[in-house]
Scaffold this motif. Structure first.
Motif, PDB file in Angstrom:
ATOM      1  N   ALA A  88       0.833  -1.051   0.072  1.00 26.32           N
ATOM      2  CA  ALA A  88       0.123  -0.132   0.058  1.00 26.32           C
ATOM      3  C   ALA A  88       0.923   1.158   0.111  1.00 26.32           C
ATOM      4  O   ALA A  88       1.904   1.175   0.954  1.00 26.32           O
ATOM      5  CB  ALA A  88      -0.852  -0.071   1.311  1.00 26.32           C
ATOM      6  N   ASP A  89       0.380   2.337  -0.796  1.00 28.16           N
ATOM      7  CA  ASP A  89       1.333   3.489  -0.949  1.00 28.16           C
ATOM      8  C   ASP A  89       0.873   4.709  -0.092  1.00 28.16           C
ATOM      9  O   ASP A  89       1.373   5.628  -0.012  1.00 28.16           O
ATOM     10  CB  ASP A  89       1.317   3.915  -2.499  1.00 28.16           C
ATOM     11  CG  ASP A  89       1.889   2.913  -3.437  1.00 28.16           C
ATOM     12  OD1 ASP A  89       2.961   2.173  -3.202  1.00 28.16           O
ATOM     13  OD2 ASP A  89       1.218   2.686  -4.570  1.00 28.16           O
ATOM     14  N   ASP A  90      -0.585   4.306   0.293  1.00 31.32           N
ATOM     15  CA  ASP A  90      -1.017   5.468   1.218  1.00 31.32           C
ATOM     16  C   ASP A  90      -2.009   4.851   2.084  1.00 31.32           C
ATOM     17  O   ASP A  90      -2.376   3.714   2.024  1.00 31.32           O
ATOM     18  CB  ASP A  90      -1.691   6.471   0.341  1.00 31.32           C
ATOM     19  CG  ASP A  90      -2.839   6.139  -0.730  1.00 31.32           C
ATOM     20  OD1 ASP A  90      -3.477   5.210  -0.211  1.00 31.32           O
ATOM     21  OD2 ASP A  90      -2.744   6.526  -1.874  1.00 31.32           O
ATOM     22  N   ASP A  91      -2.465   5.892   2.964  1.00 34.29           N
ATOM     23  CA  ASP A  91      -3.597   5.434   4.163  1.00 34.29           C
ATOM     24  C   ASP A  91      -5.040   4.907   3.417  1.00 34.29           C
ATOM     25  O   ASP A  91      -5.430   3.893   4.005  1.00 34.29           O
ATOM     26  CB  ASP A  91      -3.833   6.430   4.852  1.00 34.29           C
ATOM     27  CG  ASP A  91      -2.779   6.938   5.922  1.00 34.29           C
ATOM     28  OD1 ASP A  91      -1.824   6.079   5.937  1.00 34.29           O
ATOM     29  OD2 ASP A  91      -2.654   8.097   6.411  1.00 34.29           O
ATOM     30  N   GLY A  92      -5.098   5.507   2.352  1.00 32.68           N
ATOM     31  CA  GLY A  92      -6.601   4.735   1.492  1.00 32.68           C
ATOM     32  C   GLY A  92      -6.391   3.496   1.293  1.00 32.68           C
ATOM     33  O   GLY A  92      -7.303   2.712   1.284  1.00 32.68           O
ATOM     34  N   GLU A  93      -5.124   3.150   0.717  1.00 34.58           N
ATOM     35  CA  GLU A  93      -5.199   1.765   0.224  1.00 34.58           C
ATOM     36  C   GLU A  93      -5.032   0.668   1.295  1.00 34.58           C
ATOM     37  O   GLU A  93      -5.455  -0.441   1.103  1.00 34.58           O
ATOM     38  CB  GLU A  93      -3.803   1.526  -0.618  1.00 34.58           C
ATOM     39  CG  GLU A  93      -3.756   2.332  -1.846  1.00 34.58           C
ATOM     40  CD  GLU A  93      -2.542   2.049  -2.859  1.00 34.58           C
ATOM     41  OE1 GLU A  93      -1.615   1.439  -2.483  1.00 34.58           O
ATOM     42  OE2 GLU A  93      -2.444   2.760  -3.977  1.00 34.58           O
TER      43      GLU A  93
ATOM     44  N   GLU B  26      -7.828  -3.451   4.278  1.00 33.23           N
ATOM     45  CA  GLU B  26      -8.291  -3.930   5.720  1.00 33.23           C
ATOM     46  C   GLU B  26      -9.881  -4.269   5.696  1.00 33.23           C
ATOM     47  O   GLU B  26     -10.204  -5.215   6.125  1.00 33.23           O
ATOM     48  CB  GLU B  26      -8.015  -3.005   6.926  1.00 33.23           C
ATOM     49  CG  GLU B  26      -6.522  -2.839   7.358  1.00 33.23           C
ATOM     50  CD  GLU B  26      -6.174  -1.766   8.097  1.00 33.23           C
ATOM     51  OE1 GLU B  26      -6.872  -0.702   8.265  1.00 33.23           O
ATOM     52  OE2 GLU B  26      -5.090  -1.684   8.744  1.00 33.23           O
ATOM     53  N   ALA B  27     -10.368  -3.293   4.985  1.00 33.43           N
ATOM     54  CA  ALA B  27     -11.792  -3.673   4.801  1.00 33.43           C
ATOM     55  C   ALA B  27     -12.042  -4.923   4.116  1.00 33.43           C
ATOM     56  O   ALA B  27     -12.981  -5.525   4.352  1.00 33.43           O
ATOM     57  CB  ALA B  27     -12.580  -2.556   3.992  1.00 33.43           C
TER      58      ALA B  27
ATOM     59  N   ASP C  15       3.941  -1.569  -8.990  1.00 35.14           N
ATOM     60  CA  ASP C  15       5.209  -1.933  -8.315  1.00 35.14           C
ATOM     61  C   ASP C  15       6.178  -2.323  -9.313  1.00 35.14           C
ATOM     62  O   ASP C  15       7.306  -2.090  -9.107  1.00 35.14           O
ATOM     63  CB  ASP C  15       4.709  -3.167  -7.275  1.00 35.14           C
ATOM     64  CG  ASP C  15       3.945  -2.614  -6.233  1.00 35.14           C
ATOM     65  OD1 ASP C  15       3.806  -1.535  -5.951  1.00 35.14           O
ATOM     66  OD2 ASP C  15       3.459  -3.696  -5.412  1.00 35.14           O
ATOM     67  N   ALA C  16       5.767  -3.255 -10.435  1.00 35.78           N
ATOM     68  CA  ALA C  16       6.644  -3.550 -11.565  1.00 35.78           C
ATOM     69  C   ALA C  16       7.505  -2.235 -12.185  1.00 35.78           C
ATOM     70  O   ALA C  16       8.794  -2.304 -12.321  1.00 35.78           O
ATOM     71  CB  ALA C  16       6.209  -4.453 -12.335  1.00 35.78           C
ATOM     72  N   ALA C  17       6.893  -1.208 -12.198  1.00 40.34           N
ATOM     73  CA  ALA C  17       7.012  -0.077 -12.941  1.00 40.34           C
ATOM     74  C   ALA C  17       7.976   0.554 -12.079  1.00 40.34           C
ATOM     75  O   ALA C  17       9.142   1.188 -12.567  1.00 40.34           O
ATOM     76  CB  ALA C  17       5.745   1.015 -13.313  1.00 40.34           C
TER      77      ALA C  17
END
Length: 125
Positions: free
Chosen positions: A57-62, A67-68, A117-119
């Motif tokens: 995850a790159d940020d809190d939203g992710e 988690e949901a 992630d690959a990029a």
């Protein structure tokens, strides 16, 4: 899935990433008439993808979204375990539809995250 043209182009130009994604997705392909036991296997495979999404995850939203999904998988797993030995066709159908709907959301996010992630790994080289 609603993958954008840029992601599809990236995957076409990087077949090694595509193969990794295909291998992961093979675990969550389920027959339309899957029983609760088969759905438990799909839930376990989806859980692996959610763990990957949480770890990358790159940020809190992710993080919140992963988690949901994890909580929803927990719920579906409990239901599937209850239905393994005795369930009506309607109950199994409803569970299957819920698993398939969640599977669609998770797969889409998983593919996008794999490409991102690959990029990122390629740009670090």
């Amino acid at each position: 899935m609603t993958l954008g043209p840029m992601i599809l182009k990236y995957l076409k130009n990087h077949p090694e990433i595509w193969q990794d994604i295909v291998d992961a997705l093979k675990k969550v392909i389920v027959r339309r008439a899957a029983d609760p036991g088969e759905l438990l296997k799909t839930i376990a495979a989806l859980r692996e993808q959610v763990v990957y999404l949480l770890d990358s995850a790159d940020d809190d939203g992710e993080v919140v979204q992963a988690e949901a999904w994890s909580r929803r998988l927990d719920h579906l797993e409990r239901v599937a375990k209850l239905l393994v030995n005795e369930a009506s066709k309607h109950e199994v159908k409803e569970l299957r539809e819920q698993v398939f709907a969640l599977r669609k959301e998770i797969i889409e996010a998983f593919v996008i995250e794999q490409v991102e992630d690959a990029a990122e790994r390629r740009s670090l080289k």
